[in-house]
Design a protein around this motif. Structure first.
Motif, short mmCIF file in Angstrom:
data_model
loop_
_atom_site.label_atom_id
_atom_site.label_comp_id
_atom_site.label_asym_id
_atom_site.label_seq_id
_atom_site.Cartn_x
_atom_site.Cartn_y
_atom_site.Cartn_z
N SER A 389 26.30 48.02 38.99
CA SER A 389 24.96 48.61 38.98
C SER A 389 24.66 49.35 37.69
N ALA A 390 25.72 49.82 37.00
CA ALA A 390 25.53 50.47 35.71
C ALA A 390 25.49 49.48 34.56
N ARG A 391 25.61 48.17 34.90
CA ARG A 391 25.57 47.09 33.92
C ARG A 391 26.67 47.24 32.86
N SER A 392 27.85 47.65 33.31
CA SER A 392 28.98 47.79 32.39
C SER A 392 29.63 46.45 32.09
N ARG A 393 29.28 45.40 32.83
CA ARG A 393 29.72 44.05 32.49
C ARG A 393 28.50 43.19 32.21
N SER A 394 28.65 42.27 31.28
CA SER A 394 27.56 41.34 30.98
C SER A 394 28.14 40.06 30.42
N GLY A 395 27.28 39.10 30.22
CA GLY A 395 27.72 37.81 29.71
C GLY A 395 28.30 36.93 30.80
N ASP A 396 29.02 35.88 30.38
CA ASP A 396 29.68 34.98 31.32
C ASP A 396 30.89 35.66 31.94
N ALA A 397 31.08 35.43 33.25
CA ALA A 397 32.28 35.91 33.93
C ALA A 397 33.25 34.75 34.08
N THR A 398 34.53 35.04 33.92
CA THR A 398 35.58 34.04 34.08
C THR A 398 36.57 34.52 35.13
N LEU A 399 36.91 33.64 36.06
CA LEU A 399 37.88 33.94 37.10
C LEU A 399 39.00 32.91 37.03
N ARG A 400 40.23 33.42 36.98
CA ARG A 400 41.43 32.57 37.05
C ARG A 400 42.21 32.96 38.29
N PHE A 401 42.58 31.97 39.09
CA PHE A 401 43.22 32.24 40.38
C PHE A 401 44.53 31.47 40.48
N SER A 402 45.51 32.11 41.11
CA SER A 402 46.77 31.44 41.40
C SER A 402 47.26 31.90 42.77
N GLY A 403 47.52 30.94 43.65
CA GLY A 403 47.95 31.29 45.00
C GLY A 403 49.22 30.54 45.40
N ASP A 404 49.79 30.97 46.51
CA ASP A 404 50.97 30.32 47.07
C ASP A 404 50.60 28.88 47.41
N ALA A 405 51.33 27.93 46.86
CA ALA A 405 51.00 26.52 47.05
C ALA A 405 51.42 25.98 48.41
N THR A 406 52.07 26.81 49.25
CA THR A 406 52.43 26.35 50.59
C THR A 406 51.26 26.47 51.56
N THR A 407 50.13 27.00 51.09
CA THR A 407 48.94 27.04 51.91
C THR A 407 47.78 26.51 51.07
N SER A 408 46.58 26.51 51.64
CA SER A 408 45.38 26.11 50.90
C SER A 408 44.45 27.31 50.81
N TRP A 409 43.52 27.23 49.86
CA TRP A 409 42.68 28.39 49.56
C TRP A 409 41.22 27.96 49.38
N GLY A 410 40.32 28.87 49.73
CA GLY A 410 38.91 28.74 49.41
C GLY A 410 38.51 29.94 48.59
N VAL A 411 38.17 29.73 47.33
CA VAL A 411 38.00 30.83 46.36
C VAL A 411 36.70 30.62 45.60
N GLY A 412 36.08 31.72 45.20
CA GLY A 412 34.90 31.62 44.36
C GLY A 412 34.46 32.98 43.87
N LEU A 413 33.42 32.97 43.08
CA LEU A 413 32.84 34.19 42.50
C LEU A 413 31.41 34.29 42.98
N LEU A 414 31.02 35.47 43.44
CA LEU A 414 29.68 35.69 43.94
C LEU A 414 29.03 36.83 43.17
N VAL A 415 27.79 36.64 42.75
CA VAL A 415 27.05 37.70 42.06
C VAL A 415 25.78 37.98 42.84
N GLN A 416 25.37 39.24 42.86
CA GLN A 416 24.23 39.66 43.66
C GLN A 416 23.42 40.72 42.94
N ASN A 417 22.11 40.68 43.11
CA ASN A 417 21.27 41.84 42.87
C ASN A 417 20.38 42.01 44.10
N SER A 418 19.37 42.81 44.03
CA SER A 418 18.60 43.13 45.23
C SER A 418 17.79 41.95 45.75
#
Length: 576
Positions: A389-418
């Motif tokens: 809310s203070a806009r301390s981040r800007s530009g493109d966001a990058t997410l790198r994820f690594s999980g235990d490969a003995t299971t499966s995952w559903g992952v993503g990035l969500l952005v919101q304003n009002s």
């Protein structure tokens, strides 16, 4: 076997997994625990405790299964519940499917008010209307399994339940092989529980009749389809969902969304422990994919019965329908997160604004963030939120994820304003992947949230970690002091390359530019008292060295630019 009862806002609620198998397979301690829990619940019903158990179907099925281990008092209570009563009145529903049995005298009497002077108590007519509407929607319109009745047969509904149950469905010597018992007077529930959500415009009593009719008819359909081979909690999830499909105006199901274990109170609790509070899972399936995947699930249940857990039957149904289970699990979690106070138009559940707001795990810093190892059980999630809310981040966001490969995952990035929610799902290979919000400036959003869901069904927690960063390439809105900075090129920057910022001023004045480390120590002066005027194009350049010309260690630094008392700051990251 794990058969658990919970006492909370709405009283005793079945939340564990109740399998219609044999108690002999359980350990002696588990048997003792199950017997004690069933007896305690039956005692609560017999004592007419104020807090309702909502639906008695799974409890009664379990009590019948272990009847020989119950005390004589518990068996007597069970018999009073399930043995069909000799009620002296019968009403045949005009729709042709139901025989409503009731009494107008004695302890089993229904409310006898007959406002329309039809000769039939209003309460009975309301019940018949609710049952017929439930049949029309569930069987005729939606095509769920019909209940086998002969040409002149009607399905039996008894208005015989008292105490702390809304109703139940059980085996009986009637057409269709089962019967439904509903509470004979719902007034007591709502007089005792004025806080219960019951939005029916015709009042809470008719709302209670309606949702219980839809709920219990779905239990009868479940029996015809799969012989109640599912754990009790999964039966309740499905039946509670159907209430809102048939009678959308009541919203009784929202009473359970604040329960312990709900995806809105604790998303890290596994869906495998399903119950009323998880009915929004099928709401998601319906609103996102439609009824075909739910029909396919029940068709599969009819084939596998208790040879396959319900969660795996859903995975199989998704495969049959050509849908991506893992990706959908991540999106389901995004919908859960974007509800309650986070609801925006055009994303998520249609009734999201009436849901609770799910808790989050805070991303604590505006700097690039590397998460420690977290653990999630099967079919659970966690929401890692950064308050922007203070806009301390800007530009493109990058997410790198690594999980235990003995299971499966559903992952993503969500952005919101009002006014807007945007969801960026991640494609994973061997439980790892990355994504970028390329072209979407996170500086336009109040919240940036990493959604992580364990979409697997194996027991035990699984570990994951992630890295989150932003490029800070967005032009900062010029301040009243007339200064703006625009990041040029890469940030983070590899060793030996310059990090540059374009500087624009709206009037002539003196400019200072200095670089500090995370401890606040000055490490480099880029400009001191330099006169800048509108139109000057020379950028500020930082080459990763201190004032002595020595290479600074890799890490996070801050550029502080002061123009005539107006200060702006930018984070810069040096790589090895």
């Amino acid at each position: 076997m794990n058969f658990v009862f919970r006492s909370d806002l709405l009283g005793l609620a079945l939340v564990g997994s109740m399998f219609l198998g044999t108690i002999a397979a359980a350990s002696a301690a588990a048997q003792e625990s199950t017997v004690a829990e069933v007896e305690a619940s039956l005692e609560a019903i017999d004592a007419h405790e104020a807090l309702p158990l909502r639906c008695g179907t799974p409890l009664i099925l379990e009590a019948q299964r272990i009847r020989g281990l119950l005390s004589s008092k518990a068996r007597a209570t069970l018999d009073r519940l399930v043995v069909p009563k000799a009620l002296d009145q019968v009403y045949l529903s005009p729709g042709g499917h139901f025989e409503i049995r009731y009494s107008i005298a004695g302890s089993d009497s229904v409310p006898v008010t007959d406002a329309d002077a039809s000769g039939i108590p209003d309460y009975v007519e309301w019940t018949a209307e609710a049952m017929e509407q439930s049949w029309q929607t569930e069987i005729t319109d939606l095509g769920f399994q019909t209940i086998p009745l002969g040409p002149t047969d009607r399905y039996v509904v008894q208005l015989s339940v008292g105490g702390s149950l809304y109703g139940f469905t059980n085996f009986g010597p009637f057409p269709g092989g089962t019967f439904i018992a509903l509470h004979r007077d719902f007034r007591a529930f709502y007089e005792s529980h004025p806080w219960l959500i019951a939005d029916d415009p015709d009042g809470p009593v008719r709302g209670g009749i309606r949702v219980t009719a839809a709920h219990e008819l779905k239990h009868a359909i479940q029996y015809v389809r799969s012989l109640w081979s599912e754990p009790g909690g999964w039966l309740e999830l499905d039946a509670t969902f159907m209430e809102d499909v048939v009678f959308d105006q009541v919203n009784d199901y929202t009473n359970y969304l604040t329960d312990a274990g709900s995806p809105f109170s604790d998303p890290a609790v596994s869906l495998i422990l399903a119950s009323y509070e998880d009915s929004t899972f099928e709401h998601f399936l319906r609103e996102r994919w439609g009824f075909p995947v739910i029909h396919t699930y029940w068709a599969r249940r009819a084939q596998v019965l208790d040879a396959e857990a319900p969660e795996n039957s859903y995975r199989g149904a998704f495969a049959t329908e050509g849908l991506d289970w893992d990706r959908s699990w991540g999106e389901y979690q995004a919908w859960n997160y974007a509800a309650g106070s986070r609801t925006t138009a055009g994303f998520g559940f249609s009734e999201a604004d009436s849901f609770p707001t799910a808790p989050t795990t805070v991303i604590p810093t505006a700097q690039d963030y590397q998460a420690p190892n977290f653990f999630l059980p099967a079919l659970a999630a966690r929401y890692h939120e950064f308050d922007n809310s203070a806009r301390s981040r800007s530009g493109d966001a990058t997410l790198r994820f690594s999980g235990d490969a003995t299971t499966s995952w559903g992952v993503g990035l969500l952005v919101q304003n009002s006014t807007e929610t945007r969801w960026f799902p991640m494609t994973l290979t061997a439980a790892a992947g990355s994504l970028s919000t390329s072209g979407v400036d996170v500086g336009d959003y109040d919240r940036v949230t990493v959604i992580v869901g364990n979409s697997g069904t194996l027991a035990g927690g699984r570990a994951y970690s992630f890295e989150f960063s932003t490029t800070d390439t967005t032009r900062v809105t010029p301040s009243p002091g007339g200064l703006s900075l625009t990041r040029l090129g890469r940030n983070p920057a590899p060793a030996g390359s310059n990090i540059e910022f374009a500087v624009e001023v709206s009037r002539s004045g003196s400019l200072d530019a200095k670089v500090y480390d995370l401890r606040g120590r000055l490490v480099r002066t880029l400009a001191s008292g330099v006169v800048r005027s509108p139109g000057d194009s020379a950028p500020l350049a930082f080459d990763g060295r201190n004032d002595r010309g020595e290479n600074l260690v890799a890490g996070v630094y801050y550029l502080v630019v002061d123009f005539e008392g107006t200060e702006q700051r930018r984070r810069v990251v040096l790589l090895d």
